[in-house]
Design an enzyme around this catalytic site. Structure first.
Site, PDB file in Angstrom:
ATOM      1  N   ILE A  15      14.844 -50.109  -1.385  1.00 34.16           N
ATOM      2  CA  ILE A  15      16.064 -51.333  -0.703  1.00 34.16           C
ATOM      3  C   ILE A  15      14.603 -52.885  -0.192  1.00 34.16           C
ATOM      4  O   ILE A  15      15.628 -54.182  -0.545  1.00 34.16           O
ATOM      5  CB  ILE A  15      16.524 -51.056   0.926  1.00 34.16           C
ATOM      6  CG1 ILE A  15      17.334 -49.428   0.298  1.00 34.16           C
ATOM      7  CG2 ILE A  15      17.255 -52.299   1.220  1.00 34.16           C
ATOM      8  CD1 ILE A  15      18.045 -48.992   1.140  1.00 34.16           C
ATOM      9  N   GLY A  39       6.161 -47.494  -0.078  1.00 36.30           N
ATOM     10  CA  GLY A  39       6.457 -48.889  -1.146  1.00 36.30           C
ATOM     11  C   GLY A  39       5.072 -49.021  -1.653  1.00 36.30           C
ATOM     12  O   GLY A  39       4.397 -48.821  -1.526  1.00 36.30           O
ATOM     13  N   ASP A  59       1.139 -52.834   9.703  1.00 36.29           N
ATOM     14  CA  ASP A  59       1.945 -51.545   9.918  1.00 36.29           C
ATOM     15  C   ASP A  59       2.753 -51.967  11.046  1.00 36.29           C
ATOM     16  O   ASP A  59       2.009 -52.420  11.514  1.00 36.29           O
ATOM     17  CB  ASP A  59       0.801 -50.338  10.384  1.00 36.29           C
ATOM     18  CG  ASP A  59       1.497 -49.286  10.160  1.00 36.29           C
ATOM     19  OD1 ASP A  59       2.746 -48.875  11.238  1.00 36.29           O
ATOM     20  OD2 ASP A  59       1.239 -48.467  10.070  1.00 36.29           O
ATOM     21  N   ILE A  60       3.882 -51.669  11.325  1.00 41.03           N
ATOM     22  CA  ILE A  60       4.867 -52.036  11.966  1.00 41.03           C
ATOM     23  C   ILE A  60       4.934 -51.415  13.536  1.00 41.03           C
ATOM     24  O   ILE A  60       4.874 -51.187  14.771  1.00 41.03           O
ATOM     25  CB  ILE A  60       6.805 -52.064  12.089  1.00 41.03           C
ATOM     26  CG1 ILE A  60       6.358 -50.457  11.245  1.00 41.03           C
ATOM     27  CG2 ILE A  60       6.996 -53.545  10.498  1.00 41.03           C
ATOM     28  CD1 ILE A  60       8.137 -49.807  11.736  1.00 41.03           C
ATOM     29  N   SER A 124      23.301 -43.156   7.854  1.00 38.37           N
ATOM     30  CA  SER A 124      25.073 -42.097   7.544  1.00 38.37           C
ATOM     31  C   SER A 124      24.340 -40.971   8.668  1.00 38.37           C
ATOM     32  O   SER A 124      25.417 -40.113   8.775  1.00 38.37           O
ATOM     33  CB  SER A 124      25.528 -42.348   6.672  1.00 38.37           C
ATOM     34  OG  SER A 124      24.377 -41.286   5.277  1.00 38.37           O
ATOM     35  N   TYR A 147      14.706 -37.222  11.571  1.00 40.58           N
ATOM     36  CA  TYR A 147      15.158 -38.644  10.830  1.00 40.58           C
ATOM     37  C   TYR A 147      16.125 -39.045  11.547  1.00 40.58           C
ATOM     38  O   TYR A 147      16.508 -39.741  12.337  1.00 40.58           O
ATOM     39  CB  TYR A 147      15.299 -37.993   9.396  1.00 40.58           C
ATOM     40  CG  TYR A 147      15.585 -39.492   8.467  1.00 40.58           C
ATOM     41  CD1 TYR A 147      14.199 -41.052   8.631  1.00 40.58           C
ATOM     42  CD2 TYR A 147      17.088 -39.647   8.270  1.00 40.58           C
ATOM     43  CE1 TYR A 147      15.428 -41.764   8.196  1.00 40.58           C
ATOM     44  CE2 TYR A 147      17.312 -40.851   7.646  1.00 40.58           C
ATOM     45  CZ  TYR A 147      16.321 -42.107   7.783  1.00 40.58           C
ATOM     46  OH  TYR A 147      17.099 -42.792   6.511  1.00 40.58           O
ATOM     47  N   LYS A 151      16.981 -42.414  14.296  1.00 39.29           N
ATOM     48  CA  LYS A 151      17.733 -43.888  13.338  1.00 39.29           C
ATOM     49  C   LYS A 151      19.176 -43.720  14.546  1.00 39.29           C
ATOM     50  O   LYS A 151      19.349 -44.557  14.210  1.00 39.29           O
ATOM     51  CB  LYS A 151      18.916 -43.314  12.014  1.00 39.29           C
ATOM     52  CG  LYS A 151      17.509 -43.270  10.780  1.00 39.29           C
ATOM     53  CD  LYS A 151      17.509 -44.354  10.795  1.00 39.29           C
ATOM     54  CE  LYS A 151      17.207 -45.656  10.262  1.00 39.29           C
ATOM     55  NZ  LYS A 151      16.360 -46.728   9.738  1.00 39.29           N
ATOM     56  N   VAL A 191      18.092 -38.252  -4.617  1.00 38.66           N
ATOM     57  CA  VAL A 191      18.311 -37.608  -5.652  1.00 38.66           C
ATOM     58  C   VAL A 191      19.210 -38.215  -7.129  1.00 38.66           C
ATOM     59  O   VAL A 191      19.020 -38.085  -8.497  1.00 38.66           O
ATOM     60  CB  VAL A 191      20.304 -36.445  -5.591  1.00 38.66           C
ATOM     61  CG1 VAL A 191      21.005 -37.512  -5.165  1.00 38.66           C
ATOM     62  CG2 VAL A 191      21.171 -35.638  -6.068  1.00 38.66           C
ATOM     63  N   ARG A 282      18.948 -27.581   1.685  1.00 40.19           N
ATOM     64  CA  ARG A 282      18.160 -28.071   1.942  1.00 40.19           C
ATOM     65  C   ARG A 282      17.765 -28.288   4.118  1.00 40.19           C
ATOM     66  O   ARG A 282      19.007 -28.256   4.020  1.00 40.19           O
ATOM     67  CB  ARG A 282      17.360 -29.487   2.050  1.00 40.19           C
ATOM     68  CG  ARG A 282      17.230 -29.896   0.591  1.00 40.19           C
ATOM     69  CD  ARG A 282      16.297 -31.209   0.325  1.00 40.19           C
ATOM     70  NE  ARG A 282      17.034 -31.748   0.876  1.00 40.19           N
ATOM     71  CZ  ARG A 282      17.278 -33.521   0.346  1.00 40.19           C
ATOM     72  NH1 ARG A 282      15.710 -33.396  -0.242  1.00 40.19           N
ATOM     73  NH2 ARG A 282      17.718 -34.381   0.819  1.00 40.19           N
TER      74      ARG A 282
END
Length: 323
Positions: A15, A39, A59-60, A124, A147, A151, A191, A282
Site C-alpha cells: 500500500i 517491503g 525502523d519506526i 477491519s 494483530y 490495530k 489470498v 486458520r
C-alpha cells in the site's frame, strides 16, 4: 503553489509504495520511511531518484528515526506495520513492538513536530467476533488475534492524542486490500495474489476451511483515493474519526476462486478443470466481513471506483506482466 510535504511510513510495502508513487507523480515532496522487513525497494523503482522523493531505510521502533522523518512534514500517511493474523499468532511480541510501539513513536513525533494531520492504516480485524453485518464503525466485538488487538490499540492511542494534545488523526479501517505490488510469495501471502499466482501456474488453490467465509475485497486505487480525501479533508467531522474503507460488497472465498478462474480463462487453458483444495480454518480468522461505507462517503466524500471484478482485472494484468 508549493505542495505540502508528506511522510509515508511503510513506503516500500504494497500500500505504501502505491501511495508514494501517486503523490510523487502529483508533485508533492514525499519522504518514504521503511526498514524493508516486509517491503521491497523495487516497489519504489518508478520514483527512486525523482527530485521530490527521499527514501529513509530505518525502523519506526527507533524514536529518533521518527523525529527525523517528520521534520518539515505537513501530513503523515502511516502504513508501516507487521500485517497478517497468522504472523501475529506466531510472533505476538514483534507484532506488538512494531504495531503498537512504533505507532506510539510516530504519534509522539507528529505531536512534537506540529504535523497537521496523521492518517493511519487501521484494520477491519478490529471488528473481531462481532457478527453484525454490515460492519459499522461504532459497533465492534472482541479481537480474535494479536494483530487485531494492536490495530485496535492504535485507534485508542490516536483518540487519546487528539483529546490530550490536539493531534489530528484519521484512521482508515481497510478491508482486504488487493492490487498491483501485493506480494504473492512468502508464508503470509494474501489470498488474491496467492490464488492468482497458483492459477496462472495451473496449481490448485488451497482454501482455509470450506470456502464459505466471505470478505469485502478492496482494490488499491480505492484506498489511494481514501487516503487523499482523508488527508485533505477540512470537514470538522473528519477530525479524530475512524472510517471503513472498502467497496461494500461481500464475496465468499469460493466465489473469489470462480471469478479468478473466469478472468484467467483466456490466458490459462483448461483452468476450469483445476480442482480446489481445502485445508483447516486458520486461527484468528473472522468468518464474514462486509463494510458499511456510508460514513466515509458522508465525512470525506469517499466514492470507490473499482469493484472486485474491475480490480481483479487490473491486478491480473499486473501479475501477468511482473511474475
Amino acid at each position: 503553489m508549493a505542495k505540502d510535504k508528506i511522510l509515508i511510513t511503510g513506503a516500500a510495502g504494497f500500500i505504501g509504495s502505491n501511495l508514494a508513487e501517486y503523490f510523487v507523480k502529483k508533485g508533492y515532496p514525499v519522504v518514504g520511511l521503511d526498514n524493508l522487513a516486509t517491503g521491497h525497494l523495487h516497489n519504489l523503482n518508478p520514483i527512486l531518484g525523482t527530485h521530490n522523493f527521499e527514501f529513509i531505510n530505518a525502523d519506526i521502533r527507533d524514536i529518533e528515526v521518527c523525529h527525523k522523518a517528520v521534520s518539515g512534514v505537513t501530513y503523515v500517511l502511516h502504513q508501516a506495520a507487521l500485517g497478517s493474523v497468522p504472523r501475529s499468532i506466531n510472533d505476538p511480541i514483534t507484532t506488538n513492538e512494531v504495531n503498537v510501539g512504533g505507532f506510539l513513536n510516530m504519534l509522539v513525533a507528529c505531536k512534537e513536530a506540529g504535523v497537521k494531520k496523521m492518517v493511519y492504516a487501521a484494520s477491519s480485524s478490529t471488528y473481531g467476533d462481532s457478527k453484525a453485518l454490515p460492519k459499522v464503525e461504532e459497533v465492534i466485538g472482541k479481537p480474535l488475534s494479536p494483530y487485531a488487538i494492536t490495530k485496535y490499540v492504535n485507534e485508542l492511542y490516536a483518540d487519546v492524542f487528539y483529546k490530550t494534545y490536539g493531534l489530528n488523526t484519521i484512521g482508515l479501517r481497510y478491508f482486504n486490500v488487493f492490487g498491483r505490488r501485493q506480494d504473492p510469495n512468502g508464508a503470509y501471502a494474501a489470498v488474491i495474489p496467492l490464488f492468482t499466482k497458483q492459477l496462472m501456474n495451473k496449481q490448485p488453490p488451497t482454501l482455509n476451511g470450506d470456502g464459505t467465509f466471505s470478505r469485502d475485497f478492496t482494490y488499491i486505487d480505492n484506498v489511494i483515493q481514501a487516503n487523499e480525501l482523508a488527508m485533505l479533508s477540512t470537514n470538522d467531522e473528519s477530525n479524530n474519526c475512524v472510517l471503513n474503507i472498502a467497496f461494500g460488497e461481500q464475496t465468499t472465498i469460493l466465489g473469489l476462486v470462480d471469478l479468478l478462474k473466469d478472468l484467467l480463462s483466456d490466458s490459462v487453458k483448461n483452468i476450469e478443470n483445476l480442482k480446489t483444495l481445502y485445508g483447516p480454518i486458520r486461527d484468528g480468522d473472522v468468518p464474514h466481513s462486509l463494510a458499511s461505507i456510508q460514513k466515509a462517503k458522508e465525512v470525506i466524500g469517499y466514492d470507490p471506483q473499482y469493484s472486485l471484478k474491475q480490480g481483479l482485472r487490473e491486478s491480473i494484468k499486473w501479475y501477468q506482466d511482473n511474475l
